[in-house]
Design a protein around this motif. Structure first.
Motif, PDB file in Angstrom:
ATOM      1  N   THR A  30      37.346  18.162 -17.502  1.00  0.00           N
ATOM      2  CA  THR A  30      38.104  18.649 -18.656  1.00  0.00           C
ATOM      3  C   THR A  30      38.907  19.899 -18.302  1.00  0.00           C
ATOM      4  O   THR A  30      39.949  20.158 -18.903  1.00  0.00           O
ATOM      5  N   GLY A  31      38.420  20.674 -17.333  1.00  0.00           N
ATOM      6  CA  GLY A  31      39.145  21.875 -16.948  1.00  0.00           C
ATOM      7  C   GLY A  31      40.407  21.591 -16.170  1.00  0.00           C
ATOM      8  O   GLY A  31      41.341  22.407 -16.166  1.00  0.00           O
ATOM      9  N   LEU A  32      40.479  20.423 -15.514  1.00  0.00           N
ATOM     10  CA  LEU A  32      41.643  20.092 -14.693  1.00  0.00           C
ATOM     11  C   LEU A  32      42.938  20.071 -15.513  1.00  0.00           C
ATOM     12  O   LEU A  32      43.916  20.740 -15.141  1.00  0.00           O
ATOM     13  N   PRO A  33      43.015  19.353 -16.637  1.00  0.00           N
ATOM     14  CA  PRO A  33      44.266  19.413 -17.424  1.00  0.00           C
ATOM     15  C   PRO A  33      44.481  20.768 -18.090  1.00  0.00           C
ATOM     16  O   PRO A  33      45.629  21.153 -18.351  1.00  0.00           O
ATOM     17  N   LEU A  34      43.388  21.514 -18.360  1.00  0.00           N
ATOM     18  CA  LEU A  34      43.551  22.818 -19.004  1.00  0.00           C
ATOM     19  C   LEU A  34      44.200  23.835 -18.082  1.00  0.00           C
ATOM     20  O   LEU A  34      44.798  24.808 -18.554  1.00  0.00           O
ATOM     21  N   ILE A  35      44.095  23.630 -16.765  1.00  0.00           N
ATOM     22  CA  ILE A  35      44.798  24.517 -15.832  1.00  0.00           C
ATOM     23  C   ILE A  35      46.301  24.455 -16.090  1.00  0.00           C
ATOM     24  O   ILE A  35      47.004  25.462 -15.987  1.00  0.00           O
ATOM     25  N   PHE A  36      46.779  23.274 -16.472  1.00  0.00           N
ATOM     26  CA  PHE A  36      48.215  23.074 -16.703  1.00  0.00           C
ATOM     27  C   PHE A  36      48.515  22.953 -18.197  1.00  0.00           C
ATOM     28  O   PHE A  36      49.439  22.239 -18.584  1.00  0.00           O
ATOM     29  N   LYS A  37      47.752  23.669 -19.018  1.00  0.00           N
ATOM     30  CA  LYS A  37      47.947  23.538 -20.468  1.00  0.00           C
ATOM     31  C   LYS A  37      49.341  23.989 -20.906  1.00  0.00           C
ATOM     32  O   LYS A  37      49.903  23.436 -21.857  1.00  0.00           O
ATOM     33  N   ASP A  38      49.906  24.992 -20.217  1.00  0.00           N
ATOM     34  CA  ASP A  38      51.255  25.438 -20.576  1.00  0.00           C
ATOM     35  C   ASP A  38      52.292  24.377 -20.225  1.00  0.00           C
ATOM     36  O   ASP A  38      53.243  24.137 -20.988  1.00  0.00           O
ATOM     37  N   GLU A  39      52.118  23.743 -19.067  1.00  0.00           N
ATOM     38  CA  GLU A  39      53.069  22.701 -18.640  1.00  0.00           C
ATOM     39  C   GLU A  39      52.906  21.422 -19.454  1.00  0.00           C
ATOM     40  O   GLU A  39      53.890  20.692 -19.678  1.00  0.00           O
ATOM     41  N   LEU A  40      51.676  21.126 -19.893  1.00  0.00           N
ATOM     42  CA  LEU A  40      51.423  19.907 -20.650  1.00  0.00           C
ATOM     43  C   LEU A  40      51.602  20.089 -22.148  1.00  0.00           C
ATOM     44  O   LEU A  40      51.559  19.115 -22.900  1.00  0.00           O
ATOM     45  N   THR A 312      35.860  43.964 -22.404  1.00  0.00           N
ATOM     46  CA  THR A 312      36.831  44.024 -21.320  1.00  0.00           C
ATOM     47  C   THR A 312      36.432  43.090 -20.185  1.00  0.00           C
ATOM     48  O   THR A 312      37.277  42.414 -19.581  1.00  0.00           O
ATOM     49  N   ALA A 313      35.126  43.035 -19.872  1.00  0.00           N
ATOM     50  CA  ALA A 313      34.648  42.115 -18.827  1.00  0.00           C
ATOM     51  C   ALA A 313      34.956  40.673 -19.197  1.00  0.00           C
ATOM     52  O   ALA A 313      35.337  39.863 -18.337  1.00  0.00           O
ATOM     53  N   LEU A 314      34.819  40.340 -20.479  1.00  0.00           N
ATOM     54  CA  LEU A 314      35.147  38.989 -20.933  1.00  0.00           C
ATOM     55  C   LEU A 314      36.632  38.695 -20.739  1.00  0.00           C
ATOM     56  O   LEU A 314      37.000  37.646 -20.207  1.00  0.00           O
ATOM     57  N   PHE A 315      37.502  39.634 -21.153  1.00  0.00           N
ATOM     58  CA  PHE A 315      38.944  39.406 -21.044  1.00  0.00           C
ATOM     59  C   PHE A 315      39.374  39.258 -19.589  1.00  0.00           C
ATOM     60  O   PHE A 315      40.245  38.447 -19.269  1.00  0.00           O
ATOM     61  N   MET A 316      38.781  40.057 -18.691  1.00  0.00           N
ATOM     62  CA  MET A 316      39.159  39.997 -17.284  1.00  0.00           C
ATOM     63  C   MET A 316      38.673  38.721 -16.609  1.00  0.00           C
ATOM     64  O   MET A 316      39.249  38.275 -15.617  1.00  0.00           O
ATOM     65  N   SER A 317      37.602  38.120 -17.130  1.00  0.00           N
ATOM     66  CA  SER A 317      37.066  36.915 -16.504  1.00  0.00           C
ATOM     67  C   SER A 317      37.879  35.675 -16.857  1.00  0.00           C
ATOM     68  O   SER A 317      37.874  34.690 -16.104  1.00  0.00           O
ATOM     69  N   GLN A 318      38.579  35.688 -17.980  1.00  0.00           N
ATOM     70  CA  GLN A 318      39.277  34.485 -18.431  1.00  0.00           C
ATOM     71  C   GLN A 318      40.390  34.031 -17.488  1.00  0.00           C
ATOM     72  O   GLN A 318      40.456  32.841 -17.148  1.00  0.00           O
ATOM     73  N   PRO A 319      41.288  34.914 -17.031  1.00  0.00           N
ATOM     74  CA  PRO A 319      42.315  34.432 -16.090  1.00  0.00           C
ATOM     75  C   PRO A 319      41.739  34.000 -14.756  1.00  0.00           C
ATOM     76  O   PRO A 319      42.264  33.093 -14.109  1.00  0.00           O
ATOM     77  N   LEU A 320      40.633  34.635 -14.306  1.00  0.00           N
ATOM     78  CA  LEU A 320      40.001  34.207 -13.064  1.00  0.00           C
ATOM     79  C   LEU A 320      39.423  32.803 -13.203  1.00  0.00           C
ATOM     80  O   LEU A 320      39.390  32.032 -12.247  1.00  0.00           O
ATOM     81  N   HIS A 321      38.995  32.467 -14.402  1.00  0.00           N
ATOM     82  CA  HIS A 321      38.380  31.155 -14.613  1.00  0.00           C
ATOM     83  C   HIS A 321      39.414  30.038 -14.565  1.00  0.00           C
ATOM     84  O   HIS A 321      39.169  28.985 -13.963  1.00  0.00           O
ATOM     85  N   PHE A 322      40.576  30.252 -15.173  1.00  0.00           N
ATOM     86  CA  PHE A 322      41.577  29.191 -15.251  1.00  0.00           C
ATOM     87  C   PHE A 322      42.695  29.352 -14.233  1.00  0.00           C
ATOM     88  O   PHE A 322      43.524  28.456 -14.100  1.00  0.00           O
ATOM     89  N   GLY A 323      42.768  30.490 -13.543  1.00  0.00           N
ATOM     90  CA  GLY A 323      43.806  30.670 -12.540  1.00  0.00           C
ATOM     91  C   GLY A 323      45.207  30.664 -13.108  1.00  0.00           C
ATOM     92  O   GLY A 323      46.143  30.176 -12.468  1.00  0.00           O
ATOM     93  N   ASP A 324      45.385  31.219 -14.325  1.00  0.00           N
ATOM     94  CA  ASP A 324      46.689  31.163 -14.982  1.00  0.00           C
ATOM     95  C   ASP A 324      47.438  32.489 -14.920  1.00  0.00           C
ATOM     96  O   ASP A 324      48.278  32.769 -15.771  1.00  0.00           O
TER      97      ASP A 324
END
Length: 370
Positions: A30-40, A312-324
């Motif tokens: 499920t995470g695979l299409p979410l990486i490209f959520k902006d493009e999709l 702040t730790a939560l906010f910083m972890s989100q882009p690392l999780h999805f690589g966006d």
């Protein structure tokens, strides 16, 4: 490492992996299409204009949204991080479930309404809910968090076992002659090659599952303290124009962008205050929210403060999780590593099933011989 210690680590790795692998596989798929959520996502079809973002009246956009949905209220306003658009949700009440929101989207430069599919339906919405909470709310999120914790344990135990199991082999060797041995070598190779990425994504995923408890902690402590800093003005039923509130907060905190506005009566505001959440302009500060409270009657900014460290730790972890945070090239790398991880998980299931079948066949043979 002694034989007994190796056996203990094998047990930890086997059972932590078996319990979480199916759910980890679901999260990877499920995470695979979410990486490209902006493009999709939907094509916004923004009109070409030289007007600056934020020049159109927000009050007028809210009025149009309410006129289109009689009897409903506007609990929040959501600004887009990458496009000059404003999402105006309407709901039956200020505390309604966000899954029931109806969204209307406006161009912040012209005030023109943009027709797009509802963000809480469709393929990406289903993938998001499966990835976040399995359509089970907070309990589903916390359950996936526990599976993520087991995944981290499986990764750590796999690293411990890599040395003892491969000390006689050159790095990267995949032996042939036996299907199970080839899969074992491939499983070990891909697992150690994606170790850093898999560990970061798994750990940040666990942190992300704590979003709901972190939000509750902020509401119970920081929000109450911010509201206590100033007594709301006496104004029964009087509400300041949201355009005035936005001008006031931008003057109070210059150089920051408004991302979310929570109106009085919602869980992220108070009955007497409007809550505004802002972000910075740099790659790092754009992920960190700064909350401000405005008096709902006068529009005056009464409190501005930084989020606590755990938020702040939560906010910083989100882009690392999805690589966006690195554009399309980084997203492609994230997707390739995701696919490799899927192979690691499937090979782990295959190895367990093959070993079990081999053990059962051996027991049957010994029984016949006896």
């Amino acid at each position: 490492m002694t034989r007994r210690a190796v056996a203990a680590w094998v047990w930890v790795h086997r059972w932590s992996s078996l319990v979480c692998t199916v759910f980890a596989l679901l999260l990877c798929l499920t995470g695979l299409p979410l990486i490209f959520k902006d493009e999709l996502g939907p094509d916004l079809k923004l009109a070409d204009t030289t007007a600056a973002p934020g020049t159109a009246s927000v009050d007028a956009m809210v009025a149009r949204a309410l006129a289109a949905r009689p009897g409903e209220v506007v609990p929040y306003l959501f600004y887009d991080r990458d496009h000059p658009i404003l999402k105006v949700p309407t709901a039956a009440s200020m505390t309604a479930d966000p899954a029931t929101f109806h969204y209307q989207v406006f161009d912040t430069r012209t005030g023109q309404q943009i027709e797009i599919p509802q963000p809480n339906e469709g393929f990406l919405y289903v993938m998001t809910r499966l990835h976040l909470d399995l359509f089970a709310g907070v309990s589903g999120t916390l359950f996936l968090g526990s599976m993520g914790l087991l995944l981290v344990i499986a990764i750590v135990s796999g690293v411990v076992l890599y040395g003892p199991f491969t000390r006689r082999l050159d790095f990267g060797v995949v032996r042939t002659g036996s299907r199970r041995r080839s899969w074992l070598d491939l499983h070990n190779l891909l697992g150690i090659a994606t170790l850093a990425w898999f560990g970061v994504v798994g750990f940040t995923g666990v942190i992300n599952t704590l979003a709901a408890p972190i939000e509750l902690a902020w509401q119970a402590n920081q929000l109450v303290e911010m509201a206590a800093q100033a007594k709301p003005a006496a104004g029964e039923g009087r509400r300041a124009a949201i355009d005035d509130v936005l001008r006031a907060v931008r003057a109070e905190v210059p150089g920051m962008n408004v991302m979310t506005v929570a109106f009085p009566g919602t869980p992220f505001a108070t009955p007497s205050h409007v809550a505004i959440f802002l972000t910075g302009n740099t790659p790092i500060t754009s992920r960190i929210l700064k909350p401000a409270l405005a008096d709902a009657a006068t529009g005056e900014i009464v409190s501005v403060r930084d989020m606590p460290w755990y938020a702040t730790a939560l906010f910083m972890s989100q882009p690392l999780h999805f690589g966006d945070y690195g554009g399309l090239p980084l997203k492609i790398i994230w997707a390739l590593l995701d696919v490799v991880t899927i192979v690691v998980l499937i090979s782990g299931l295959y190895l367990w099933g093959a070993k079990r079948s081999r053990r059962e066949a051996l027991s049957e043979t010994e029984g016949r011989a006896a």
